[in-house]
Design a protein around this motif. Structure first.
Motif, PDB file in Angstrom:
ATOM      1  N   VAL A 146      56.763  33.215  34.396  1.00 47.35           N
ATOM      2  CA  VAL A 146      55.678  34.091  34.985  1.00 47.35           C
ATOM      3  C   VAL A 146      55.322  33.430  35.949  1.00 47.35           C
ATOM      4  O   VAL A 146      54.519  34.256  36.842  1.00 47.35           O
ATOM      5  N   LEU A 147      54.964  32.007  36.173  1.00 49.00           N
ATOM      6  CA  LEU A 147      54.344  31.510  37.511  1.00 49.00           C
ATOM      7  C   LEU A 147      55.068  31.685  38.561  1.00 49.00           C
ATOM      8  O   LEU A 147      54.544  31.536  39.688  1.00 49.00           O
ATOM      9  N   CYS A 148      56.091  32.404  38.584  1.00 49.11           N
ATOM     10  CA  CYS A 148      57.010  32.812  39.881  1.00 49.11           C
ATOM     11  C   CYS A 148      56.881  34.276  40.243  1.00 49.11           C
ATOM     12  O   CYS A 148      57.139  34.624  41.443  1.00 49.11           O
ATOM     13  N   LEU A 149      55.864  34.893  39.503  1.00 56.38           N
ATOM     14  CA  LEU A 149      55.657  36.335  39.945  1.00 56.38           C
ATOM     15  C   LEU A 149      54.384  36.351  40.740  1.00 56.38           C
ATOM     16  O   LEU A 149      53.434  36.560  40.604  1.00 56.38           O
ATOM     17  N   LYS A 150      54.883  36.453  42.241  1.00 57.38           N
ATOM     18  CA  LYS A 150      53.857  36.206  43.187  1.00 57.38           C
ATOM     19  C   LYS A 150      52.893  37.331  43.512  1.00 57.38           C
ATOM     20  O   LYS A 150      52.016  37.490  44.164  1.00 57.38           O
ATOM     21  N   LYS A 151      53.245  38.520  42.707  1.00 58.54           N
ATOM     22  CA  LYS A 151      52.631  39.804  43.203  1.00 58.54           C
ATOM     23  C   LYS A 151      51.826  40.239  41.953  1.00 58.54           C
ATOM     24  O   LYS A 151      51.134  41.414  41.988  1.00 58.54           O
TER      25      LYS A 151
END
Length: 325
Positions: free
Chosen positions: A80-85
């Motif tokens: 989830v922490l890679c979902l920069k948008k």
């Protein structure tokens, strides 16, 4: 292009890379994909059960709104922490105990819902992250939080803050710095009084119902005055009163932290560790347009802390108080 054609093309590229003769490569004409075969980037995903939570599939990187509730999550999924948008993250109704500091890397995050989890604290590192510039809605209700860090009031873009049903024994000391805050609820906590900075808020809606507020008594002060003032106290007061620049490159970090939470006397002067403290009654309508009743008796008043930098300032207040009563 068509998905199966693309797979064949990639196979051909792999064989070519391995040195296969060009004549043996399975090349064919790429056919453009039909409109019906092209998926639009997914921006919203709602998961409301553990059964539906994706364990093997990754989350689409295009997500802007993710809800993963009732999934019995014990920690926040690092994917989830890679979902920069992401703009909206709803992890309510889970079993999360700790928030990783890397949530602060979600630079677009505007709404964070952590209602009904097992949180016992909110990290100071998160308050110093990029959330300072983006976070507008924060729901920490129904957790086990006893206090929020000093740095919490760095989240200055907050508009809506929910802290209901925790174990809070105090609100952030510099809560008045949250000048964009319009909706605040901290019902059913353990607040005995409000911080002096609470007067600076300008709210549309305030809910402090069900807190065990103490009965204020201005005639029983908590005297912490040291007379004469120590050199540290005198220097600290002068630094704050004259707005002298300071920082960790000039002063030890613990002194910088003390200066950040300097108290303000009724006369406007600063005091650090030498002061007189009392609690007085404040009508909550002074800081909020709509106030939920504080108790079942129909009250909208609560005790708030006042500080005085000297006996003289306290005496002047006491004269005014006795005359008005």
């Amino acid at each position: 292009a068509n998905a199966s054609n693309l797979k064949n093309f990639l196979s051909a590229v792999r064989l070519a890379h391995q040195g296969t003769d060009i004549g043996a490569l399975p090349l064919s004409t790429l056919v453009p994909a039909k409109t019906s075969e092209v998926e639009k980037p997914k921006t919203k995903m709602i998961i409301t059960s553990k059964r539906d939570y994706p364990l093997t599939k990754s989350f689409p990187y295009s997500l802007e709104h993710l809800q993963a509730s009732y999934c019995k999550l014990a920690r926040i999924d690092m994917r989830v922490l890679c979902l920069k948008k992401l703009r909206k993250l709803d992890l309510s109704h889970n079993h999360i105990k700790v928030l990783p500091a890397t949530i602060g890397d979600l630079t677009c995050l505007q709404e964070l819902n952590l209602h009904d989890n097992h949180l016992e604290s909110f990290s100071g590192a998160l308050c110093n992250s990029t959330l300072q510039k983006s976070l507008q809605f924060l729901d920490l209700s129904q957790n086990k939080i006893k206090a929020l860090p000093i740095q919490f009031c760095q989240l200055r873009e907050l508009v809506n803050l929910k802290l209901d049903d925790n174990e809070l024994i105090r609100l952030p000391f510099k809560i008045g710095q949250l000048d964009h805050l319009r909706f605040l609820s901290a019902a059913r906590n353990k607040l005995p009084f409000l911080p002096s900075d609470f007067r600076k808020l300008c709210l549309e809606n305030l809910d402090l119902f069900g807190n065990p507020f103490e009965q204020p008594n201005p005639l029983v002060p908590n005297i912490q005055l040291k007379i004469p003032l120590t050199l540290l106290e005198s220097a600290a007061r002068a630094t704050v009163n004259h707005r002298i620049p300071y920082g960790c490159h000039l002063l030890p970090s613990h002194l910088c932290e003390d200066l950040e939470v300097a108290k303000t006397c009724q006369c406007g002067s600063a005091c650090l560790s030498s002061f007189i403290q009392i609690t007085v009654t404040m009508n909550l309508h002074h800081v909020a347009h709509t106030v939920v009743l504080v108790d079942n008796m129909g009250g909208t008043e609560a005790p708030i802390i006042c500080y005085f930098c000297s006996l003289d300032c306290y005496s002047q207040f006491l004269d005014r108080y006795l005359q008005s009563n």
